[in-house]
Design an enzyme around this catalytic site. Sequence first.
Site, PDB file in Angstrom:
ATOM      1  N   CYS A 127       0.817  -1.228   0.000  1.00 18.80           N
ATOM      2  CA  CYS A 127       0.000   0.000   0.000  1.00 18.80           C
ATOM      3  C   CYS A 127       0.845   1.270   0.000  1.00 18.80           C
ATOM      4  CB  CYS A 127      -0.947   0.005   1.196  1.00 18.80           C
ATOM      5  SG  CYS A 127      -1.964  -1.457   1.261  1.00 18.80           S
ATOM      6  N   HIS A 267      -3.553   6.858   3.182  1.00 19.80           N
ATOM      7  CA  HIS A 267      -3.921   5.570   2.588  1.00 19.80           C
ATOM      8  C   HIS A 267      -5.311   5.197   3.093  1.00 19.80           C
ATOM      9  CE1 HIS A 267      -3.996   1.612   1.124  1.00 19.80           C
ATOM     10  NE2 HIS A 267      -3.764   1.004   2.286  1.00 19.80           N
ATOM     11  N   ASN A 297     -10.010  -0.500   0.056  1.00 22.21           N
ATOM     12  CA  ASN A 297      -8.550  -0.387   0.022  1.00 22.21           C
ATOM     13  C   ASN A 297      -8.047  -0.882  -1.337  1.00 22.21           C
ATOM     14  OD1 ASN A 297      -5.794  -0.710   0.362  1.00 22.21           O
ATOM     15  ND2 ASN A 297      -5.938  -1.779   2.330  1.00 22.21           N
TER      16      ASN A 297
HETATM   17  N1  ACO Z   1     -17.943  -9.525   9.069  1.00 22.80           N
HETATM   18  C1  ACO Z   1     -18.341  -9.862  10.330  1.00 22.80           C
HETATM   19  N2  ACO Z   1     -17.480 -10.214  11.281  1.00 22.80           N
HETATM   20  C2  ACO Z   1     -16.159 -10.220  10.982  1.00 22.80           C
HETATM   21  C3  ACO Z   1     -15.690  -9.882   9.697  1.00 22.80           C
HETATM   22  C4  ACO Z   1     -16.646  -9.534   8.723  1.00 22.80           C
HETATM   23  N3  ACO Z   1     -16.299  -9.187   7.477  1.00 22.80           N
HETATM   24  N4  ACO Z   1     -14.339  -9.990   9.692  1.00 22.80           N
HETATM   25  C5  ACO Z   1     -13.970 -10.363  10.916  1.00 22.80           C
HETATM   26  N5  ACO Z   1     -15.067 -10.506  11.700  1.00 22.80           N
HETATM   27  C6  ACO Z   1     -15.139 -10.896  13.096  1.00 22.80           C
HETATM   28  C7  ACO Z   1     -13.912 -11.654  13.546  1.00 22.80           C
HETATM   29  O1  ACO Z   1     -14.037 -13.029  13.249  1.00 22.80           O
HETATM   30  C8  ACO Z   1     -13.923 -11.381  15.040  1.00 22.80           C
HETATM   31  O2  ACO Z   1     -14.865 -12.238  15.636  1.00 22.80           O
HETATM   32  P1  ACO Z   1     -14.595 -12.847  17.108  1.00 22.80           P
HETATM   33  O3  ACO Z   1     -14.538 -11.653  18.022  1.00 22.80           O
HETATM   34  O4  ACO Z   1     -15.779 -13.705  17.305  1.00 22.80           O
HETATM   35  O5  ACO Z   1     -13.300 -13.576  16.997  1.00 22.80           O
HETATM   36  C9  ACO Z   1     -14.473  -9.958  15.145  1.00 22.80           C
HETATM   37  O6  ACO Z   1     -15.150  -9.706  13.882  1.00 22.80           O
HETATM   38  C10 ACO Z   1     -13.400  -8.909  15.334  1.00 22.80           C
HETATM   39  O7  ACO Z   1     -12.366  -9.144  14.388  1.00 22.80           O
HETATM   40  P2  ACO Z   1     -11.070  -8.228  14.343  1.00 22.80           P
HETATM   41  O8  ACO Z   1     -10.171  -8.705  13.240  1.00 22.80           O
HETATM   42  O9  ACO Z   1     -10.479  -8.110  15.697  1.00 22.80           O
HETATM   43  O10 ACO Z   1     -11.749  -6.827  13.934  1.00 22.80           O
HETATM   44  P3  ACO Z   1     -11.091  -5.411  13.865  1.00 22.80           P
HETATM   45  O11 ACO Z   1     -11.870  -4.447  14.633  1.00 22.80           O
HETATM   46  O12 ACO Z   1      -9.610  -5.432  14.076  1.00 22.80           O
HETATM   47  O13 ACO Z   1     -11.328  -5.025  12.316  1.00 22.80           O
HETATM   48  C11 ACO Z   1     -10.057  -4.917  10.270  1.00 22.80           C
HETATM   49  C12 ACO Z   1     -10.741  -5.812  11.305  1.00 22.80           C
HETATM   50  C13 ACO Z   1     -11.109  -4.086   9.604  1.00 22.80           C
HETATM   51  C14 ACO Z   1      -9.356  -5.807   9.251  1.00 22.80           C
HETATM   52  C15 ACO Z   1      -9.007  -4.005  10.958  1.00 22.80           C
HETATM   53  O14 ACO Z   1      -8.217  -4.767  11.833  1.00 22.80           O
HETATM   54  C16 ACO Z   1      -8.113  -3.277   9.989  1.00 22.80           C
HETATM   55  O15 ACO Z   1      -8.513  -2.395   9.277  1.00 22.80           O
HETATM   56  N6  ACO Z   1      -6.801  -3.572  10.007  1.00 22.80           N
HETATM   57  C17 ACO Z   1      -5.819  -2.853   9.202  1.00 22.80           C
HETATM   58  C18 ACO Z   1      -5.867  -3.185   7.734  1.00 22.80           C
HETATM   59  C19 ACO Z   1      -4.806  -2.369   7.019  1.00 22.80           C
HETATM   60  O16 ACO Z   1      -4.411  -1.287   7.422  1.00 22.80           O
HETATM   61  N7  ACO Z   1      -4.260  -2.836   5.937  1.00 22.80           N
HETATM   62  C20 ACO Z   1      -3.239  -1.984   5.312  1.00 22.80           C
HETATM   63  C21 ACO Z   1      -2.438  -2.555   4.423  1.00 22.80           C
HETATM   64  S1  ACO Z   1      -3.192  -3.669   3.287  1.00 22.80           S
HETATM   65  C22 ACO Z   1      -1.928  -4.059   2.189  1.00 22.80           C
HETATM   66  O17 ACO Z   1      -0.795  -3.692   2.379  1.00 22.80           O
HETATM   67  C23 ACO Z   1      -2.280  -4.919   1.029  1.00 22.80           C
END
Ligand code: ACO
Length: 342
Positions: A127, A267, A297
């Site tokens: 990214c 980003h 993204n």
């Molecule tokens: N729908 C419903 N529930 C979901 C989904 C979904 N799509 N995805 C995950 N969950 C659930 C998980 O299973 C988890 O359930 P549990 O509590 O029963 O275990 C719960 O939701 C929480 O999951 P987390 O992964 O902890 O959720 P979080 O609040 O961290 O959000 C996210 C996830 C959106 C991916 C976030 O962590 C994020 O944005 N991370 C950064 C991503 C990023 O910056 N990427 C940049 C670079 S990408 C690249 O370089 C290609």
Amino acid sequence: MNDRDSRIKSPLREVRTVSIVGTGSYAPERVLTNADLEKMVETTDEWIVTRTGMKERRIARPDEFTSDMAVQAARRAMDQAGIQPTDIDMILVATISPDMVFPNTGCFVQNKLGATKAFCLDVEAACSGFLYGMEVGRQFVASGAINTALIIGAEKLSCITDWQDRGTCVLFGDGAGAVILQARGARHGILSTVLGSDGTLAELLMLPGGGSRNPASEQTVKDRLHYMKMSGREVFKHAVTKMVQAAKDALERCGLTIDDVDCIIPHQANRRIIEAIGQRLGAPLEKYFINIEKYGNMSAASVVVALDEAVQCGHVKKGDIVLMIAFGGGFTWGASVLEWTK
Ligand code: ACO
């Protein structure tokens, strides 16, 4: 100085101010909404919107490749800059979803544009790729080695997204953005760029299959190793810390503060990441250009598509100080400060 020394011309001794003289972007027609995703994996519109800020993303046609989207964005940037394909000395495509492992996507773009004079390469910094690529191009133009660089961020992430993994498939989309870099005698242009990497954290965000470590095989396909894997929470934490530090360092390097900045182009990985950065940098959210709700993204394409849209809608105006910030797999990160000179 002897006769030979006086005849040697070294354009590399020059240091010229480099500006973005044209921008362009392209988004494929097909829209994939959160409602569509609800039918594909166990998720809800409410979860996606509250956790990420995303409402829809674009998906390229099967016969539309990363280089095709790159070409569309490049043509718009060339129009804006008032240049022809034969004016381009260098084509750099930042991407993690190239048309092929080789030749590089830049070569495909060159062929489609008819940019016969250009040399071509790809940069892979996930990214952060566009900011990495822009700095590579800036150095070439600043040194006088070349006059015109076409820098593109383009992704067909739908090809490397695991559509069975709800933790990642809701996040990504396809698209492309491009800029033309030249030294047209502007006073400021691109003022400073800070880039960084931390390879110790590589396993938190990767596509493990298809390279020399896990060459493509029946097993790698079965194990779904040809799709992106991400430890979302860990990535989130590092993304905020690194982008904030990079932004501060880039501003300090050119003698400015966050109060001097008119527009911040972050980003577009997660709206909550952008809000957390906003709090830590002390800049009001109105200064941020956010289009995450439309595109999700797009990795290397995100920052440059947002820049183009910010320019087209008048959010960025002549004389504005613009701060661009990115973070991605590697880990890699970067920040760039520029005065908008168009
Ligand atoms: N729908 C419903 N529930 C979901 C989904 C979904 N799509 N995805 C995950 N969950 C659930 C998980 O299973 C988890 O359930 P549990 O509590 O029963 O275990 C719960 O939701 C929480 O999951 P987390 O992964 O902890 O959720 P979080 O609040 O961290 O959000 C996210 C996830 C959106 C991916 C976030 O962590 C994020 O944005 N991370 C950064 C991503 C990023 O910056 N990427 C940049 C670079 S990408 C690249 O370089 C290609």
